[in-house]
Design a protein around this motif. Structure first.
Motif, PDB file in Angstrom:
ATOM      1  N   TRP A 199     -29.030  29.276 -13.028  1.00 26.91           N
ATOM      2  CA  TRP A 199     -28.838  29.838 -11.739  1.00 26.91           C
ATOM      3  C   TRP A 199     -30.300  29.881 -11.229  1.00 26.91           C
ATOM      4  O   TRP A 199     -30.663  29.406 -10.029  1.00 26.91           O
ATOM      5  CB  TRP A 199     -28.198  31.309 -11.882  1.00 26.91           C
ATOM      6  CG  TRP A 199     -28.354  31.917 -10.598  1.00 26.91           C
ATOM      7  CD1 TRP A 199     -28.877  32.869 -10.018  1.00 26.91           C
ATOM      8  CD2 TRP A 199     -27.484  31.392  -9.474  1.00 26.91           C
ATOM      9  NE1 TRP A 199     -28.532  33.157  -8.841  1.00 26.91           N
ATOM     10  CE2 TRP A 199     -27.491  32.265  -8.464  1.00 26.91           C
ATOM     11  CE3 TRP A 199     -26.342  30.257  -9.285  1.00 26.91           C
ATOM     12  CZ2 TRP A 199     -27.048  32.035  -7.143  1.00 26.91           C
ATOM     13  CZ3 TRP A 199     -25.680  30.181  -8.094  1.00 26.91           C
ATOM     14  CH2 TRP A 199     -26.146  30.986  -6.944  1.00 26.91           C
ATOM     15  N   ILE A 337     -22.933  30.444  -1.586  1.00 25.14           N
ATOM     16  CA  ILE A 337     -22.778  30.430  -2.760  1.00 25.14           C
ATOM     17  C   ILE A 337     -23.570  31.532  -3.339  1.00 25.14           C
ATOM     18  O   ILE A 337     -23.089  32.586  -4.207  1.00 25.14           O
ATOM     19  CB  ILE A 337     -23.263  29.187  -3.515  1.00 25.14           C
ATOM     20  CG1 ILE A 337     -22.266  28.170  -2.867  1.00 25.14           C
ATOM     21  CG2 ILE A 337     -23.136  29.009  -5.002  1.00 25.14           C
ATOM     22  CD1 ILE A 337     -22.540  26.724  -3.360  1.00 25.14           C
ATOM     23  N   VAL A 341     -22.172  34.914  -5.484  1.00 28.20           N
ATOM     24  CA  VAL A 341     -22.837  35.342  -6.940  1.00 28.20           C
ATOM     25  C   VAL A 341     -23.159  36.734  -6.789  1.00 28.20           C
ATOM     26  O   VAL A 341     -22.946  37.622  -7.630  1.00 28.20           O
ATOM     27  CB  VAL A 341     -23.955  34.389  -7.472  1.00 28.20           C
ATOM     28  CG1 VAL A 341     -24.548  34.822  -8.398  1.00 28.20           C
ATOM     29  CG2 VAL A 341     -23.298  33.014  -7.830  1.00 28.20           C
ATOM     30  N   ILE A 346     -18.317  34.980  -8.494  1.00 25.76           N
ATOM     31  CA  ILE A 346     -18.095  34.060  -9.605  1.00 25.76           C
ATOM     32  C   ILE A 346     -18.402  34.418 -10.985  1.00 25.76           C
ATOM     33  O   ILE A 346     -19.738  34.834 -11.100  1.00 25.76           O
ATOM     34  CB  ILE A 346     -18.996  32.881  -8.944  1.00 25.76           C
ATOM     35  CG1 ILE A 346     -18.805  32.656  -7.489  1.00 25.76           C
ATOM     36  CG2 ILE A 346     -19.198  31.532  -9.977  1.00 25.76           C
ATOM     37  CD1 ILE A 346     -19.603  31.482  -6.773  1.00 25.76           C
ATOM     38  N   ALA A 352     -21.335  27.919 -10.719  1.00 24.75           N
ATOM     39  CA  ALA A 352     -21.917  28.071  -9.471  1.00 24.75           C
ATOM     40  C   ALA A 352     -23.444  27.448  -9.154  1.00 24.75           C
ATOM     41  O   ALA A 352     -23.613  26.995  -8.179  1.00 24.75           O
ATOM     42  CB  ALA A 352     -22.092  29.808  -9.336  1.00 24.75           C
ATOM     43  N   SER A 356     -24.498  25.004  -6.212  1.00 25.93           N
ATOM     44  CA  SER A 356     -25.754  25.242  -5.273  1.00 25.93           C
ATOM     45  C   SER A 356     -26.553  24.023  -5.469  1.00 25.93           C
ATOM     46  O   SER A 356     -27.143  23.631  -4.467  1.00 25.93           O
ATOM     47  CB  SER A 356     -26.453  26.533  -6.111  1.00 25.93           C
ATOM     48  OG  SER A 356     -27.587  26.677  -5.546  1.00 25.93           O
TER      49      SER A 356
END
Length: 433
Positions: A199, A337, A341, A346, A352, A356
């Motif tokens: 992430w 997105i 999150v 998600i 995810a 992104s």
């Protein structure tokens, strides 16, 4: 100019023609002449980085865990193992003290045929385990990194006296380069480290991560790998023809950094400018869209703002069975997105993060997919325009960009590291903080 695609196992991606006067150039990683692979491997084991030679690093009674990457990676494990096992034999380590663990990360299990190919003559000689990132019963908690990230990884690491990672070093969108500590995190790790690193990387542009080993994701996972007990690595760098041109053995950080420098020399290509149209194949990351997206990560570094990026990959296994939320959510602007999150909507943050990453690319350029393994409606749900073949994709691109558009062709997009003489603002900063 006629452009052919190096997909020897797939005959359903025909070549295309590009007008010579529209072509900036055709780019591929380096092929190095006169390589003596056995000598390269021997030298690597004889001259380890910041570590004793392997036969002195391992004790005769040590339980040794060898971690290898999965079938989506081209590491020539079968060529490397004779040297590793010779060192273990010299240390007095019996076969029944050696186990193997496959590092899939979030990928699917390895088939027996794939294991046979990966291990070669050593298939069946040793006990082998496959990692499953979703099975909490397989995990052991080792502690936390300095920033508080929980360090969980396969419990076999905690049971071993000596952990050795085997991998290869190529440019990578999330970790700067593959190899090194990546064999543990995310290779055989639990969810926490995967989620944190994937992430965080997705909040950055490809240019700020790919080819940059000193990034926060890499440093965090190296710290975690030390906590989890990674003692030694054997990493190789191969050229565009798959010949081993470097063997880096020893300390998981210092050996890896030396490999990164060599990998950059092999895989970096320099374009005179960003192109209006970039045509890039995903070889050898061509199993599914999850893998072949690497071509888009690299291609976005070569296409101008508002240009067209054409990615070409067979994707015989479709989109991403291991992460169904790619198709469930589909393309959204990156800001949306992020909000999803933040609202906890998600669960699979790895999926995810890929959404992104893709959103950044699609928000930057017109994207066209050529892929026999992905249906047109699936490509469109992911934000791509779909073309049946590369010639059709080029015609779509010229219609969008104009007949005087300049084209760059990039081969081996799963590994290539494009750079341009003139950087644009697109590559200058993070998107979110």
């Amino acid at each position: 100019m006629r452009v052919e695609f190096n997909y020897p196992n797939y005959r359903d991606i025909p070549p295309c023609e590009i007008p010579d006067d529209r072509l900036i150039g055709v780019y591929r990683p380096q092929t190095l002449p006169d390589i003596d692979e056995p000598r390269v491997l021997e030298t690597g084991f004889q001259l380890p980085y910041e570590a004793p030679v392997l036969n002195r690093a391992v004790g005769p009674h040590d339980r040794v865990l060898i971690i290898i990457d999965d079938a989506s990676r081209g590491t020539p494990v079968a060529k490397i193992l004779p040297y590793v096992l010779a060192e273990l034999a010299a240390a007095g380590t019996p076969d029944d003290h050696v186990q193997f663990l496959t590092a899939q990360g979030t990928h699917r299990r390895i088939t027996d045929d794939e294991l046979r190919l990966k291990l070669g003559e050593f298939h069946g000689r040793f006990e082998i385990h496959q990692h499953d990132w979703k099975d909490e019963s397989l995990m052991h908690e080792f502690g936390r990194t300095k920033d508080g990230t929980r360090v969980t990884a396969n419990r076999l690491l905690a049971q071993a006296d000596f952990v050795l990672g085997i991998g290869s070093i190529v440019p990578h969108r999330v970790k700067g380069f593959s190899g090194g500590a990546k064999i543990i995190f995310p290779g055989v790790s639990g969810k926490e480290m995967m989620y944190r690193n994937q992430w965080e990387a997705s909040m950055r542009l490809s240019e700020t991560v790919m080819g940059e080993p000193e990034n926060s994701m890499r440093l965090r996972m190296e710290e975690a790998a030390q906590i989890a007990g990674l003692r030694h690595i054997v990493n190789v760098v191969s050229d565009a023809d798959g010949k081993i041109v470097g063997c880096l053995v020893g300390h998981p950080v210092n050996a890896h950094r030396a490999g990164c420098a060599l990998s950059r020399e092999v895989f970096m290509v320099r374009l005179p400018q960003r192109a209006d149209i970039v045509l890039i194949d995903a070889y050898p990351a061509d199993r599914d869209f999850w893998q072949s997206a690497k071509a888009a990560y690299a291609g976005t570094m070569a296409v101008r703002e508002g240009g067209t990026l054409i990615t070409v990959a067979p994707n015989p296994e479709g989109v991403a069975d291991n992460h169904p939320n790619l198709m469930q959510i589909g393309y959204r602007h990156q800001a949306e997105i992020v909000q999803m999150v933040q609202r906890g909507e998600i669960e699979d943050l790895v999926g995810a993060a890929i959404l992104s990453d893709i959103a950044q690319i699609i928000d930057h350029a017109d994207c066209i997919m050529v892929s026999p393994g992905v249906r047109p409606d699936e490509a469109e749900r992911l934000g791509f325009r779909y073309a049946n073949d590369c010639q059709e994709a080029l015609e779509m691109a010229f219609q969008r960009q104009g007949r005087d558009a300049r084209v760059a062709v990039l081969h081996q997009g799963g590994h290539i590291l494009p750079a341009t003489s003139a950087r644009t603002s697109h590559g200058a900063q993070r998107i979110f903080h």
